[in-house]
Design an enzyme around this catalytic site. Structure first.
Site, PDB file in Angstrom:
ATOM      1  N   ARG A 118       0.815  -1.237   0.000  1.00  0.00           N
ATOM      2  CA  ARG A 118       0.000   0.000   0.000  1.00  0.00           C
ATOM      3  C   ARG A 118       0.840   1.275   0.000  1.00  0.00           C
ATOM      4  NH1 ARG A 118      -2.798  -2.987   3.910  1.00  0.00           N
ATOM      5  NH2 ARG A 118      -4.553  -4.100   3.010  1.00  0.00           N
ATOM      6  N   LYS A 140       2.971  11.693 -11.012  1.00  0.00           N
ATOM      7  CA  LYS A 140       2.112  10.858 -11.865  1.00  0.00           C
ATOM      8  C   LYS A 140       2.855   9.559 -12.134  1.00  0.00           C
ATOM      9  CE  LYS A 140      -0.790  14.078 -14.434  1.00  0.00           C
ATOM     10  NZ  LYS A 140      -1.142  14.568 -15.780  1.00  0.00           N
ATOM     11  N   GLU A 182       9.007  18.457 -24.481  1.00  0.00           N
ATOM     12  CA  GLU A 182       8.328  18.799 -23.216  1.00  0.00           C
ATOM     13  C   GLU A 182       8.831  20.147 -22.697  1.00  0.00           C
ATOM     14  OE1 GLU A 182       5.812  17.109 -22.157  1.00  0.00           O
ATOM     15  OE2 GLU A 182       6.100  14.945 -22.382  1.00  0.00           O
ATOM     16  N   LYS A 224       7.211  23.358 -13.405  1.00  0.00           N
ATOM     17  CA  LYS A 224       6.393  22.186 -13.075  1.00  0.00           C
ATOM     18  C   LYS A 224       6.102  22.138 -11.577  1.00  0.00           C
ATOM     19  CE  LYS A 224       5.146  17.556 -13.804  1.00  0.00           C
ATOM     20  NZ  LYS A 224       5.227  16.336 -14.586  1.00  0.00           N
ATOM     21  N   GLU A 234      -4.555  17.439 -10.521  1.00  0.00           N
ATOM     22  CA  GLU A 234      -5.086  17.844 -11.821  1.00  0.00           C
ATOM     23  C   GLU A 234      -6.595  18.076 -11.800  1.00  0.00           C
ATOM     24  OE1 GLU A 234      -3.015  16.140 -15.248  1.00  0.00           O
ATOM     25  OE2 GLU A 234      -4.943  16.125 -16.281  1.00  0.00           O
ATOM     26  N   ARG A 238      -3.221  22.138 -13.550  1.00  0.00           N
ATOM     27  CA  ARG A 238      -2.182  21.159 -13.921  1.00  0.00           C
ATOM     28  C   ARG A 238      -2.433  20.592 -15.322  1.00  0.00           C
ATOM     29  NH1 ARG A 238       0.803  16.314 -10.521  1.00  0.00           N
ATOM     30  NH2 ARG A 238       1.961  15.537 -12.312  1.00  0.00           N
ATOM     31  N   ASN A 242      -0.651  19.169 -20.113  1.00  0.00           N
ATOM     32  CA  ASN A 242      -1.004  18.160 -21.124  1.00  0.00           C
ATOM     33  C   ASN A 242      -1.056  18.755 -22.534  1.00  0.00           C
ATOM     34  OD1 ASN A 242      -1.292  16.259 -19.082  1.00  0.00           O
ATOM     35  ND2 ASN A 242      -3.423  16.842 -18.714  1.00  0.00           N
ATOM     36  N   HIS A 245      -0.745  16.535 -25.510  1.00  0.00           N
ATOM     37  CA  HIS A 245      -0.742  15.146 -25.042  1.00  0.00           C
ATOM     38  C   HIS A 245      -1.991  14.368 -25.444  1.00  0.00           C
ATOM     39  CE1 HIS A 245       2.753  16.450 -22.870  1.00  0.00           C
ATOM     40  NE2 HIS A 245       2.911  15.279 -22.285  1.00  0.00           N
ATOM     41  N   HIS A 249      -1.016  11.210 -27.160  1.00  0.00           N
ATOM     42  CA  HIS A 249      -1.297   9.865 -26.637  1.00  0.00           C
ATOM     43  C   HIS A 249      -2.042   9.038 -27.676  1.00  0.00           C
ATOM     44  CE1 HIS A 249      -0.857  11.033 -22.088  1.00  0.00           C
ATOM     45  NE2 HIS A 249       0.283  10.986 -22.737  1.00  0.00           N
ATOM     46  N   HIS A 262       7.537   9.134 -26.985  1.00  0.00           N
ATOM     47  CA  HIS A 262       6.516   9.968 -26.336  1.00  0.00           C
ATOM     48  C   HIS A 262       6.703  11.450 -26.711  1.00  0.00           C
ATOM     49  CE1 HIS A 262       3.797  11.527 -23.309  1.00  0.00           C
ATOM     50  NE2 HIS A 262       4.776  12.301 -22.864  1.00  0.00           N
TER      51      HIS A 262
HETATM   52  P1  NAD Z   1      12.462   6.041 -21.751  1.00  0.00           P
HETATM   53  O1  NAD Z   1      12.367   5.850 -20.309  1.00  0.00           O
HETATM   54  O2  NAD Z   1      12.006   4.951 -22.647  1.00  0.00           O
HETATM   55  O3  NAD Z   1      13.975   6.394 -22.108  1.00  0.00           O
HETATM   56  C1  NAD Z   1      14.308   6.608 -23.445  1.00  0.00           C
HETATM   57  C2  NAD Z   1      15.491   5.731 -23.885  1.00  0.00           C
HETATM   58  O4  NAD Z   1      16.699   6.291 -23.412  1.00  0.00           O
HETATM   59  C3  NAD Z   1      15.435   4.314 -23.352  1.00  0.00           C
HETATM   60  O5  NAD Z   1      15.935   3.477 -24.362  1.00  0.00           O
HETATM   61  C4  NAD Z   1      16.424   4.346 -22.187  1.00  0.00           C
HETATM   62  O6  NAD Z   1      16.974   3.077 -21.939  1.00  0.00           O
HETATM   63  C5  NAD Z   1      17.464   5.297 -22.710  1.00  0.00           C
HETATM   64  N1  NAD Z   1      18.218   6.043 -21.727  1.00  0.00           N
HETATM   65  C6  NAD Z   1      17.784   6.539 -20.547  1.00  0.00           C
HETATM   66  N2  NAD Z   1      18.741   7.302 -20.001  1.00  0.00           N
HETATM   67  C7  NAD Z   1      19.804   7.260 -20.823  1.00  0.00           C
HETATM   68  C8  NAD Z   1      21.089   7.862 -20.806  1.00  0.00           C
HETATM   69  N3  NAD Z   1      21.433   8.710 -19.840  1.00  0.00           N
HETATM   70  N4  NAD Z   1      21.942   7.587 -21.815  1.00  0.00           N
HETATM   71  C9  NAD Z   1      21.564   6.763 -22.820  1.00  0.00           C
HETATM   72  N5  NAD Z   1      20.370   6.196 -22.935  1.00  0.00           N
HETATM   73  C10 NAD Z   1      19.491   6.448 -21.928  1.00  0.00           C
HETATM   74  O7  NAD Z   1      11.667   7.347 -22.231  1.00  0.00           O
HETATM   75  P2  NAD Z   1      11.549   8.834 -21.688  1.00  0.00           P
HETATM   76  O8  NAD Z   1      11.463   9.664 -22.890  1.00  0.00           O
HETATM   77  O9  NAD Z   1      12.539   9.158 -20.660  1.00  0.00           O
HETATM   78  O10 NAD Z   1      10.141   8.805 -20.959  1.00  0.00           O
HETATM   79  C11 NAD Z   1       8.959   8.575 -21.666  1.00  0.00           C
HETATM   80  C12 NAD Z   1       7.925   8.045 -20.720  1.00  0.00           C
HETATM   81  O11 NAD Z   1       7.668   9.010 -19.719  1.00  0.00           O
HETATM   82  C13 NAD Z   1       6.614   7.742 -21.390  1.00  0.00           C
HETATM   83  O12 NAD Z   1       6.141   6.502 -20.940  1.00  0.00           O
HETATM   84  C14 NAD Z   1       5.710   8.849 -20.901  1.00  0.00           C
HETATM   85  O13 NAD Z   1       4.369   8.462 -20.843  1.00  0.00           O
HETATM   86  C15 NAD Z   1       6.261   9.117 -19.545  1.00  0.00           C
HETATM   87  N6  NAD Z   1       5.963  10.458 -19.036  1.00  0.00           N
HETATM   88  C16 NAD Z   1       5.502  10.545 -17.779  1.00  0.00           C
HETATM   89  C17 NAD Z   1       5.246  11.776 -17.229  1.00  0.00           C
HETATM   90  C18 NAD Z   1       4.795  11.883 -15.807  1.00  0.00           C
HETATM   91  O14 NAD Z   1       4.451  12.981 -15.386  1.00  0.00           O
HETATM   92  N7  NAD Z   1       4.845  10.806 -15.058  1.00  0.00           N
HETATM   93  C19 NAD Z   1       5.487  12.945 -17.979  1.00  0.00           C
HETATM   94  C20 NAD Z   1       5.973  12.821 -19.266  1.00  0.00           C
HETATM   95  C21 NAD Z   1       6.217  11.555 -19.786  1.00  0.00           C
HETATM   96  N1  GLY Z   2       3.234  15.429 -17.600  1.00  0.00           N
HETATM   97  C1  GLY Z   2       1.996  16.000 -17.175  1.00  0.00           C
HETATM   98  C2  GLY Z   2       1.882  16.157 -15.696  1.00  0.00           C
HETATM   99  O1  GLY Z   2       2.770  15.797 -14.954  1.00  0.00           O
HETATM  100  O2  GLY Z   2       0.885  16.612 -15.240  1.00  0.00           O
END
Ligand code: NAD
Ligand code: GLY
Length: 359
Positions: A118, A140, A182, A224, A234, A238, A242, A245, A249, A262
């Site tokens: 939990r 998130k 972003e 942020k 949100e 907030r 998006n 997005h 998405h 993404h």
């Molecule tokens: P990711 O985590 O897939 O990383 C991208 C690639 O880079 C992967 O292949 C990873 O292995 C590689 N990588 C990571 N760090 C590295 C480094 N320092 N050197 C070399 N390679 C490296 O993708 P991302 O773009 O970081 O994140 C995208 C995800 O984040 C999506 O799933 C999206 O939905 C999510 N997201 C979440 C939020 C939130 O608020 N939680 C906001 C925006 C995006």
């Molecule tokens: N990436 C959108 C949020 O964190 O609200």
């Protein structure tokens, strides 16, 4: 090192930003205080940064769970595998999960931390630009459903974020650009001056200039943190975060979470949001052109060639930002001024999508 705060009362936490932080034993030691630590990372990041982080945690009981890399593994099945590790290693309620990697690792590890017993502590150690400027901050956490992005998740704040900008030097150019999508978003919704600064620093950012990257991570996290402190769950403002997005998405899901990163889908979605804003008489054509030009200079896609406008519209309707009252969209009144509005009639969206998607 700079330290910002996400101000959420008892759940407030620091964001540490600087180069070489993963190897800073003092900082890591005082930020991650649990005796039992599970580092969740992926197959690309592990060989690059896991050793350094483990060395900084030398005195702890430290286990590692390495995920297959990529968005297609952001699933409930992956979460279940991490829980198997936690149970097999007899992790207690006072344990901590450390997410070492990009947004995929951070989102899955955070959601696992929210679910295990939990809720146990977790610390974000983001290693992509996208994760440092966005996904590691704000709580998130989620995994994808095969038909819709981030459909299963929770708001669950980390106890700290350690953003080591030194890790960005190994990031492939396509991933760097995805993070910049972003970053552009923050300028568009909240800070016209920052958008102008980005226009003036494209080359420095693409060349991984440390000062320019540091400024981008700091300013993005400041904006942020401000929005999250105002509206953690949100209910209102907030949703500005998006921008692009809802379109993005839909594109990610139609592309099988493999065609676009993404951030790339967000870039196309941002252009679609700008064009919709122009059609509604809110944004000038020249501002929409400026937006597309900046995304293009960062090497980001701005068109979703080959998709049918109707398929995109249908995928948008499944987006979790849709409510019983219908779909809201983030639009632009100007560069620097995002607004949240009920989506315009389908005919208008279909004509924008037809122009930008189906070429
Ligand atoms: P990711 O985590 O897939 O990383 C991208 C690639 O880079 C992967 O292949 C990873 O292995 C590689 N990588 C990571 N760090 C590295 C480094 N320092 N050197 C070399 N390679 C490296 O993708 P991302 O773009 O970081 O994140 C995208 C995800 O984040 C999506 O799933 C999206 O939905 C999510 N997201 C979440 C939020 C939130 O608020 N939680 C906001 C925006 C995006
Ligand atoms: N990436 C959108 C949020 O964190 O609200």
């Amino acid at each position: 090192m700079d330290t910002l705060e996400v101000a959420l009362g008892a759940r407030s936490y620091p964001i540490h930003i600087g180069a070489g932080l993963i190897g800073d034993r003092e900082l890591v030691g005082k930020t991650i205080t649990a005796e039992q630590v599970l580092i969740v990372t992926d197959t690309t990041v592990a060989p690059l940064y896991l050793d350094a982080l483990q060395r900084s945690l030398a005195e702890r009981t430290c286990r590692t769970h390495v995920l297959a890399e990529g968005e297609q593994h952001k699933t409930l099945a992956t979460l279940a595998e991490i829980v198997d590790t936690l149970v097999a290693e007899n992790f207690h309620r006072d344990a901590c999960i450390v997410a070492l990697g990009g947004g995929v690792v951070g989102d899955i590890a955070g959601f696992t931390a929210a679910c295990y017993q939990r809720g146990i502590d977790f610390v974000q150690v983001p290693t992509t630009l996208l994760a440092q400027v966005d996904s590691s901050v704000g709580g998130k956490t989620a995994v994808n459903h095969p038909r819709a992005k981030n459909m299963i998740g929770a708001f669950y704040q980390p106890t700290a974020v350690i953003a080591d900008i030194g890790t960005l030097t190994t990031l492939p150019p396509r991933e760097l650009a995805a993070g910049l999508a972003e970053v552009v978003k923050y300028g568009l919704i909240l800070d016209a001056k920052f958008f102008g600064w980005l226009e003036d620093h494209v080359e420095a950012l693409l060349a991984l200039d440390a000062d320019a990257l540091g400024h981008v991570v700091r300013r993005s996290c400041e904006l942020k943190a401000m929005i999250v402190a105002e509206d953690e769950r949100e209910r209102g403002r907030r949703a500005l975060l998006n921008l692009g997005h809802t379109f993005g998405h839909a594109l990610e899901s139609l592309g099988g979470y493999g065609r676009w990163l993404h951030g790339e889908a967000v870039a196309i979605g941002t252009v679609l949001a700008a064009c919709t804003s122009v059609e509604l008489g809110k944004l000038t054509v020249s501002d929409a052109e400026r937006i597309e030009a900046l995304l293009d200079r960062f090497g980001l896609p701005t068109r979703a060639n080959g998709l049918s406008e109707r398929a995109i519209l249908e995928a948008m309707a499944i987006d979790k930002k849709a409510t019983a009252a219908g779909l809201n969209l983030v639009l632009l009144d100007a560069i620097g001024t995002g607004i949240i509005e009920a989506a315009p009639p389908d005919e208008l969206l279909l004509s924008v999508l037809a122009d930008l998607a189906a070429n």
